[in-house]
Write an enzyme that holds these catalytic residues in place. Structure first.
Site, mmCIF file in Angstrom:
data_model
loop_
_atom_site.group_PDB
_atom_site.id
_atom_site.type_symbol
_atom_site.label_atom_id
_atom_site.label_comp_id
_atom_site.label_asym_id
_atom_site.label_seq_id
_atom_site.Cartn_x
_atom_site.Cartn_y
_atom_site.Cartn_z
ATOM 1 C CE LYS A 85 -13.681 -14.778 -1.273
ATOM 2 N NZ LYS A 85 -12.531 -14.130 -1.897
ATOM 3 N NE ARG A 109 7.837 -17.453 2.380
ATOM 4 C CZ ARG A 109 7.437 -17.185 1.153
ATOM 5 N NH1 ARG A 109 6.907 -18.135 0.421
ATOM 6 N NH2 ARG A 109 7.552 -15.966 0.640
ATOM 7 C CG ASP A 157 -15.117 -12.230 0.509
ATOM 8 O OD1 ASP A 157 -14.482 -11.526 -0.290
ATOM 9 O OD2 ASP A 157 -14.583 -13.128 1.186
#
Length: 334
Positions: free
Chosen positions: A193, A33, A246
């Site tokens: 999830k 950044r 997952d």
């Protein structure tokens, strides 16, 4: 194999993906950044805040110059929180070309409407770049992969040549990559999830036992699949790595931020209190409201997501939520 790769984001997952590529000898740059952040990471040769002790290979560099970093890259992977995804794609779009393969590695929905990250990219990228859009998801706890523990993932896209490029670039002896053409399913599996993992953490925090937790996970998978297929996803995707795989990893691992947050909620802490102690973003929190907005549009019932939202934002006590779920009218499992 691609000759130049860029990872947008110094997140835990972004850093890990950069390390995976660099360990293969791929020249890779992580886009930071600020110049100060880039200098610090280059000097330390590790992400001390998020992945301490995991050293950067020689072919990994960090830079904050967007034009220098993104221009000319064959592969660009965005590994940023979902609430910053649109601004990040906007910041790099002028440096992309139709030949650039652009991958979302973010597991979230854009609030408040529930747009997937590939949909955000389609809105921000010109039509000639849409064939280069891919998404990456699976049971990918970043710290384990950075520590070279075997894992697998799924890359999905419209263009099989582009998904094959990502597969070939990322594949290694400890990171197996599968391909899919179900962009919607792979994205929603990795996103939804997180909501169920919040519930699994609540179950753990309340010491409800493994029967209860297994029930919640299984019925949570049913909710994920209902919403996913209503949105156009393939049913079987939710039985694969981006769905069940997952889900299991996130609901059981102590590394899961969503599961940890659920545990804290069960112990009486509020979400604002928990947020103050979190280093990383907890995607499931914002995703819950966005997913429910999507479910209302598609007329899909999501009772677990609904009570999770009320625990997070309406001060519903977790034990009352459990009673509500267990007291729902009797019905057939299927």
């Amino acid at each position: 194999m691609t000759t130049a790769a860029v990872i947008v984001g110094t997140t835990t997952w972004g850093t890990t993906l950069g390390i995976i590529l660099a360990r293969k000898g791929v020249p890779v740059t992580i886009l930071a950044r600020t110049p100060e952040e880039a200098d610090r990471l280059n000097q330390h040769r590790e992400n001390r805040r998020l992945l301490p002790g995991i050293w950067f290979p020689d072919s990994l560099t960090v830079d904050s110059d967007v034009e220098k970093t993104v221009g000319g890259a064959d592969l660009v992977v965005l590994a940023v929180p979902s609430d910053h995804f649109r601004s990040n794609i906007q910041s790099i779009v002028e440096h992309l070309t139709p030949e650039t393969t652009v991958v979302s590695a973010s597991k979230g929905l854009e609030a408040p409407d529930g747009k997937r990250m590939s949909q955000v990219m389609e809105e921000e990228l010109p039509p000639e770049m849409h064939q280069g859009i891919c998404v990456l998801s699976g049971p990918n706890l970043a710290k384990e992969i950075a520590e070279e523990k075997p894992s697998a993932t799924v890359v999905a896209g419209r263009n099989p040549d582009r998904t094959a490029l990502v597969q070939d670039t990322l594949m290694s002896p400890i990171f197996r990559v599968y391909t899919s053409d179900d962009v919607t399913g792979v994205e929603l599996g990795g996103t939804l999830k997180n909501i169920i993992a919040l519930g699994a953490g609540i179950a753990d925090g309340m010491d409800m036992g493994q029967n209860s937790k297994s029930t919640l996970i299984t019925r949570g998978l049913a909710e994920m699949t209902r919403l996913g297929t209503a949105a156009g996803a393939q049913y079987l995707t939710f039985a694969g790595l981006a769905g069940l795989g997952d889900l299991v990893a996130t609901c059981y691992s102590p590394l899961s931020r969503n599961r940890f947050t659920g545990e804290q909620l069960a112990q009486g802490r509020t979400w604002p209190e928990i947020k103050k102690i979190m280093v990383n973003v907890v995607e499931g929190v914002n995703t819950t409201g966005a997913a429910l907005a999507m479910a209302r549009r598609l007329n899909v019932e999501m009772p677990i997501a609904q009570v999770t939202y009320r625990i997070l934002f309406e001060d519903l006590p977790p034990r009352e939520a459990m009673v509500e779920l267990m007291s729902r009218p009797a019905q057939s499992e299927w």
